[in-house]
Write an enzyme that holds these catalytic residues in place. Structure first.
Site, mmCIF file in Angstrom:
data_model
loop_
_atom_site.group_PDB
_atom_site.id
_atom_site.type_symbol
_atom_site.label_atom_id
_atom_site.label_comp_id
_atom_site.label_asym_id
_atom_site.label_seq_id
_atom_site.Cartn_x
_atom_site.Cartn_y
_atom_site.Cartn_z
ATOM 1 N N GLU A 215 -36.245 21.486 -1.548
ATOM 2 C CA GLU A 215 -36.494 22.648 -2.410
ATOM 3 C C GLU A 215 -35.949 22.409 -3.811
ATOM 4 O O GLU A 215 -36.496 22.886 -4.802
ATOM 5 C CB GLU A 215 -35.893 23.911 -1.766
ATOM 6 C CG GLU A 215 -36.730 24.350 -0.575
ATOM 7 C CD GLU A 215 -35.990 25.143 0.484
ATOM 8 O OE1 GLU A 215 -34.846 25.578 0.227
ATOM 9 O OE2 GLU A 215 -36.568 25.306 1.578
ATOM 10 N N SER B 8 -37.343 23.554 10.847
ATOM 11 C CA SER B 8 -37.738 24.479 11.931
ATOM 12 C C SER B 8 -37.021 24.213 13.247
ATOM 13 O O SER B 8 -37.615 24.353 14.328
ATOM 14 C CB SER B 8 -39.263 24.461 12.120
ATOM 15 O OG SER B 8 -39.902 24.991 10.975
ATOM 16 N N GLY C 295 -39.132 25.626 7.295
ATOM 17 C CA GLY C 295 -39.491 27.041 7.229
ATOM 18 C C GLY C 295 -40.890 27.364 7.704
ATOM 19 O O GLY C 295 -41.372 28.483 7.502
ATOM 20 N N ASN D 120 -27.798 25.870 6.582
ATOM 21 C CA ASN D 120 -28.074 26.013 5.147
ATOM 22 C C ASN D 120 -28.637 27.401 4.905
ATOM 23 O O ASN D 120 -29.782 27.685 5.264
ATOM 24 C CB ASN D 120 -29.101 24.924 4.745
ATOM 25 C CG ASN D 120 -29.599 25.102 3.315
ATOM 26 O OD1 ASN D 120 -28.999 25.823 2.525
ATOM 27 N ND2 ASN D 120 -30.701 24.436 3.003
ATOM 28 N N GLU E 166 -35.614 15.534 6.634
ATOM 29 C CA GLU E 166 -36.265 16.836 6.670
ATOM 30 C C GLU E 166 -37.706 16.698 6.180
ATOM 31 O O GLU E 166 -37.952 16.712 4.962
ATOM 32 C CB GLU E 166 -35.531 17.820 5.760
ATOM 33 C CG GLU E 166 -34.098 18.081 6.148
ATOM 34 C CD GLU E 166 -33.659 19.474 5.739
ATOM 35 O OE1 GLU E 166 -33.296 20.242 6.617
ATOM 36 O OE2 GLU E 166 -33.717 19.786 4.533
ATOM 37 N N LYS F 19 -29.284 28.827 2.053
ATOM 38 C CA LYS F 19 -30.107 28.917 0.829
ATOM 39 C C LYS F 19 -29.674 30.145 0.008
ATOM 40 O O LYS F 19 -28.484 30.410 -0.039
ATOM 41 C CB LYS F 19 -31.587 28.960 1.209
ATOM 42 C CG LYS F 19 -31.947 27.886 2.247
ATOM 43 C CD LYS F 19 -33.405 27.715 2.426
ATOM 44 C CE LYS F 19 -33.658 26.738 3.571
ATOM 45 N NZ LYS F 19 -35.022 26.310 3.689
ATOM 46 N N HIS G 74 -31.933 18.377 -1.457
ATOM 47 C CA HIS G 74 -32.809 19.168 -0.576
ATOM 48 C C HIS G 74 -34.201 19.224 -1.209
ATOM 49 O O HIS G 74 -34.336 19.285 -2.422
ATOM 50 C CB HIS G 74 -32.238 20.576 -0.400
ATOM 51 C CG HIS G 74 -32.929 21.355 0.674
ATOM 52 N ND1 HIS G 74 -34.168 21.921 0.497
ATOM 53 C CD2 HIS G 74 -32.568 21.624 1.957
ATOM 54 C CE1 HIS G 74 -34.537 22.524 1.623
ATOM 55 N NE2 HIS G 74 -33.580 22.363 2.520
HETATM 56 C C1 PEP Z 1 -33.725 23.522 5.513
HETATM 57 O O1 PEP Z 1 -34.091 24.176 4.574
HETATM 58 O O2 PEP Z 1 -32.868 22.647 5.354
HETATM 59 C C2 PEP Z 1 -34.318 23.798 6.812
HETATM 60 C C3 PEP Z 1 -34.246 22.886 7.725
HETATM 61 O O3 PEP Z 1 -34.945 25.017 6.970
HETATM 62 P P1 PEP Z 1 -35.584 25.612 8.324
HETATM 63 O O4 PEP Z 1 -34.639 25.323 9.448
HETATM 64 O O5 PEP Z 1 -35.726 27.087 8.072
HETATM 65 O O6 PEP Z 1 -36.892 24.934 8.529
#
Ligand code: PEP
Length: 257
Positions: A100, A214, A174, A11, A168, A13, A98
Site C-alpha cells: 500500500e 487474507s 484485503g 497490521n 504478500e 493500517k 508494504h
Molecule cells: C496486509 O495488509 O498486510 C494484509 C495482509 O491485509 P489482509 O490480511 O487484510 O489481507
C-alpha cells in the site's frame, strides 16, 4: 534442519481510535493463559496509538510494532516519523515496503531499503514486504518481481535477528483471495534461496518469512503449515481479538514451524 520460531504480526493500517485498544486488552487477556504458544506475537497499530498501546501491553508477551518510518533520524520532514521516534514510543519492529505504501506513495525498492537500514540503526526489526500484483502473476512474473524487490530492498548485512521478510501477493491483500499452498510454497522456497544468495548462510537459513494476504481463522492452519512459512502478517483479521487469537492459535502447542 534450522528451527525458526514463527511470528504472527497484526497490521492495523489506519484503523484504530482509542476505543480499539479494548481489542488489544482482550488479546492480551486471552494470550495470558497460553504459556506454551509456539509463536511470537506482534501488533502494529497506527503511530497515534503506540504510546497508549505500550502501556496496555505491559507485562504481556505481545510486542509492539509500527507501520512505516522515515529513513532519516530527524530533520525537516513534516508529518514523517523516524525509526528512533518509534523505538522511543515503545516499538520493537516496523513494517517497511508494504504494497500500500509502494502504491500510494510510490515507494521504490531503494527507499524501502533505506527505511530498513533506518530501522536497524534505531534497533528495530525491519519487516520488509514483497509481492506481485495480479497482472504480474497472470503474466508469470511473480518470481522475477519478488527477486527484484528482495535484491533492491534487503540491506546488505541484514540478519535473522533484525529482519523479517513478508511475502504478500498484492492481489490477496484485503480481497479474501489466497494463493494455493503449492504457490505459497514455491514463492517462500524461492525467497529462502534468494536470501541465500544475498546474505550469510546462517542468516538466510534463520530469517523468518511471513505469508500475508487474507489470512483468516479458517485458512490459517493450512497456510501456516506450508514449508518455509514462518508466520503471518495479518491485516483485517488482526482488528478483532477473537480472530487474531484464532490465527495465533494455529501455533498452539508448537515450538517451531
Ligand atoms: C496486509 O495488509 O498486510 C494484509 C495482509 O491485509 P489482509 O490480511 O487484510 O489481507
Amino acid at each position: 534442519m534450522t528451527t525458526i520460531r514463527p511470528l504472527v504480526a497484526g497490521n492495523w493500517k489506519i484503523n484504530g481510535l482509542t476505543a480499539q485498544l479494548a481489542e488489544l486488552q482482550a488479546l492480551k487477556d486471552r494470550l495470558a493463559s497460553e504459556p506454551a504458544l509456539g509463536a511470537d506475537v506482534l501488533v502494529c497499530p497506527p503511530a497515534t496509538l503506540l504510546a497508549q498501546a505500550r502501556w496496555a501491553l505491559r507485562g504481556s508477551m505481545i510486542a509492539l510494532g509500527a507501520q512505516d518510518c522515515h529513513p532519516l533520524p530527524s530533520g525537516a520532514h513534516t508529518g514523517d516519523i523516524s525509526a528512533e521516534m518509534l523505538a522511543d514510543a515503545g516499538a520493537s519492529s516496523v513494517i517497511v515496503g508494504h504494497s500500500e505504501r509502494r502504491t500510494d506513495h510510490g515507494e521504490t525498492d531503494a527507499l524501502v531499503r533505506a527505511k530498513a537500514e533506518a530501522a536497524h540503526r534505531a534497533g528495530l526489526t525491519a519487516i520488509i514486504c514483497v509481492g506481485e500484483t495480479e497482472k504480474e502473476r497472470r503474466d508469470g512474473e511473480t518470481l522475477e518481481i519478488v527477486k527484484r524487490q528482495l535484491r533492491g530492498s534487503v540491506p546488505e548485512g541484514a540478519r535473522a535477528t533484525d529482519t523479517v521478510i513478508a511475502y504478500e501477493p498484492v492481489w490477496a491483500i484485503g480481497t479474501g483471495l489466497t494463493p494455493t499452498p503449492e504457490d505459497v510454497a514455491e514463492v517462500h522456497g524461492f525467497i529462502r534461496a534468494e536470501l541465500g544468495q544475498l546474505l550469510a548462510p546462517r542468516e538466510a537459513d534463520r530469517m523468518r518469512i511471513l505469508y500475508g494476504g487474507s489470512v483468516k481463522p479458517a485458512n490459517a492452519k493450512e497456510l501456516l503449515s506450508v514449508k518455509d512459512v514462518n508466520g503471518a502478517l495479518v491485516g483485517g483479521a488482526s482488528l478483532k481479538a477473537d480472530d487474531f487469537y484464532a490465527i495465533v492459535s494455529a501455533y498452539r502447542g508448537e515450538n517451531a514451524a
